[in-house]
Design a protein around this motif. Structure first.
Motif, PDB file in Angstrom:
ATOM      1  N   LYS A  31       0.828  -1.204   0.000  1.00 43.84           N
ATOM      2  CA  LYS A  31       0.000   0.000   0.000  1.00 43.84           C
ATOM      3  C   LYS A  31       0.864   1.255   0.000  1.00 43.84           C
ATOM      4  O   LYS A  31       2.060   1.194   0.309  1.00 43.84           O
ATOM      5  CB  LYS A  31      -0.961   0.006   1.185  1.00 43.84           C
ATOM      6  N   ALA A  35      -0.500   5.978   3.310  1.00 50.24           N
ATOM      7  CA  ALA A  35      -1.603   5.263   3.954  1.00 50.24           C
ATOM      8  C   ALA A  35      -1.227   4.814   5.364  1.00 50.24           C
ATOM      9  O   ALA A  35      -2.091   4.794   6.264  1.00 50.24           O
ATOM     10  CB  ALA A  35      -2.020   4.062   3.105  1.00 50.24           C
ATOM     11  N   TYR A  36       0.035   4.468   5.574  1.00 50.08           N
ATOM     12  CA  TYR A  36       0.462   4.051   6.914  1.00 50.08           C
ATOM     13  C   TYR A  36       0.292   5.188   7.911  1.00 50.08           C
ATOM     14  O   TYR A  36      -0.126   4.973   9.051  1.00 50.08           O
ATOM     15  CB  TYR A  36       1.914   3.569   6.886  1.00 50.08           C
ATOM     16  N   GLU A  39      -3.532   5.759   8.592  1.00 51.42           N
ATOM     17  CA  GLU A  39      -4.080   4.708   9.444  1.00 51.42           C
ATOM     18  C   GLU A  39      -3.611   4.854  10.891  1.00 51.42           C
ATOM     19  O   GLU A  39      -4.386   4.647  11.830  1.00 51.42           O
ATOM     20  CB  GLU A  39      -3.689   3.341   8.889  1.00 51.42           C
ATOM     21  N   ARG A  40      -2.343   5.203  11.076  1.00 54.23           N
ATOM     22  CA  ARG A  40      -1.828   5.353  12.442  1.00 54.23           C
ATOM     23  C   ARG A  40      -2.465   6.560  13.130  1.00 54.23           C
ATOM     24  O   ARG A  40      -2.793   6.508  14.324  1.00 54.23           O
ATOM     25  CB  ARG A  40      -0.299   5.477  12.424  1.00 54.23           C
ATOM     26  N   ALA A  42      -5.441   7.842  12.442  1.00 53.92           N
ATOM     27  CA  ALA A  42      -6.830   7.482  12.725  1.00 53.92           C
ATOM     28  C   ALA A  42      -6.907   6.569  13.949  1.00 53.92           C
ATOM     29  O   ALA A  42      -7.795   6.719  14.802  1.00 53.92           O
ATOM     30  CB  ALA A  42      -7.456   6.806  11.512  1.00 53.92           C
ATOM     31  N   GLY A  43      -5.967   5.638  14.051  1.00 49.55           N
ATOM     32  CA  GLY A  43      -5.939   4.735  15.196  1.00 49.55           C
ATOM     33  C   GLY A  43      -5.693   5.445  16.511  1.00 49.55           C
ATOM     34  O   GLY A  43      -6.075   4.956  17.577  1.00 49.55           O
ATOM     35  N   ARG A  47      -8.376  12.503  13.448  1.00 55.76           N
ATOM     36  CA  ARG A  47      -9.093  12.262  12.198  1.00 55.76           C
ATOM     37  C   ARG A  47      -9.287  13.510  11.350  1.00 55.76           C
ATOM     38  O   ARG A  47      -9.889  13.448  10.286  1.00 55.76           O
ATOM     39  CB  ARG A  47     -10.448  11.619  12.500  1.00 55.76           C
ATOM     40  N   GLU A  69     -12.564   6.921   3.175  1.00 49.40           N
ATOM     41  CA  GLU A  69     -12.178   5.510   3.072  1.00 49.40           C
ATOM     42  C   GLU A  69     -11.352   5.071   4.268  1.00 49.40           C
ATOM     43  O   GLU A  69     -11.372   3.897   4.659  1.00 49.40           O
ATOM     44  CB  GLU A  69     -11.385   5.288   1.781  1.00 49.40           C
ATOM     45  N   PHE A  70     -10.637   6.033   4.876  1.00 49.63           N
ATOM     46  CA  PHE A  70      -9.781   5.738   6.029  1.00 49.63           C
ATOM     47  C   PHE A  70     -10.445   6.113   7.351  1.00 49.63           C
ATOM     48  O   PHE A  70      -9.838   5.960   8.404  1.00 49.63           O
ATOM     49  CB  PHE A  70      -8.467   6.499   5.913  1.00 49.63           C
TER      50      PHE A  70
END
Length: 221
Positions: A31, A35-36, A39-40, A42-43, A47, A69-70
């Motif tokens: 990916k 994107a990494y 995602e991190r 968002a985690g 946001r 999407e994320f």
């Protein structure tokens, strides 16, 4: 907290890979690099994101869209010509608001947990430092306790992950300028905190390092 991902670099050291693909969209482990980060963030519950871009920036917007999407909201800060780190952040301040915000270099990969970063109310910045990689053996800044200094021993390398108060940019003018002089001025006033991250971190600055990361992620299991 809002976060900004720096994605405007031309990626000259990554050529020819970046001749037709912006560096944040180069892939590792199946990916895009950016994107990494998304995602991190968002985690960690972050946001509300801002992404700057210049070289082939339309591809970044097309690939990421509004971030839904994320599970995040993405706004973009386009630059006709790359404004360097300081100028790029300054150009995006209207999107980042008045509170301290997180900035992540788009060309690093790391397991730094954004949720664990916190700066003093009186500080102007908080930097995450890492062990010096082979391509930066002399390091960037020294860490004494939780204070970052421009000089001292040993020196560590700035990871490209940091918290910034908008007041760090007071007096700046639109245009291209580096971030380091602003940080050094704030360090001289004792207003830059930091930590030494001993986990995973890789500067994806060359095709060889991209291949190394791809190999690491592909065989992570």
């Amino acid at each position: 907290m809002k976060a900004m991902i720096l994605a405007a670099g031309r990626g000259n050291r990554m050529r020819p890979l970046t001749d037709h693909t912006p560096k944040p969209l180069l892939r590792a482990g199946g990916k895009p690099l950016i994107a990494y980060h998304i995602e991190r963030l968002a985690g960690a519950g972050i946001r509300d994101l801002v992404i700057n871009h210049a070289h082939l920036g339309a591809q970044i917007e097309q690939a990421l869209g509004d971030g839904s999407e994320f599970g995040v909201s993405i706004r973009y800060s386009p630059e006709a010509e790359a404004l360097e780190t300081g100028g790029g952040i300054f150009n995006a301040l209207s999107l980042l608001g008045d509170a301290p915000f997180l900035v992540v270099n788009g060309d690093v990969w790391t397991d730094i947990d954004p949720a664990r970063l916190q700066m003093r109310a009186t500080d102007l910045a908080y930097l995450v430092l890492v062990d010096n990689p082979p391509h930066n053996p002399s390091g960037d800044f020294a860490l004494t306790g939780d204070r970052v200094q421009p000089e001292g021993s040993p020196k560590l390398t700035f990871s490209g992950v940091g918290l910034y108060d908008p007041k760090l940019f007071d007096g700046c003018q639109p245009g291209a300028f580096p971030l380091a002089p602003l940080l050094r001025d704030a360090m001289a006033k004792g207003k830059v905190g930091g930590q030494h991250h001993r986990g995973q971190w890789l500067d994806i600055g060359t095709p060889e390092r991209l291949a190394e990361l791809d190999l690491r992620l592909t065989h992570a299991d």
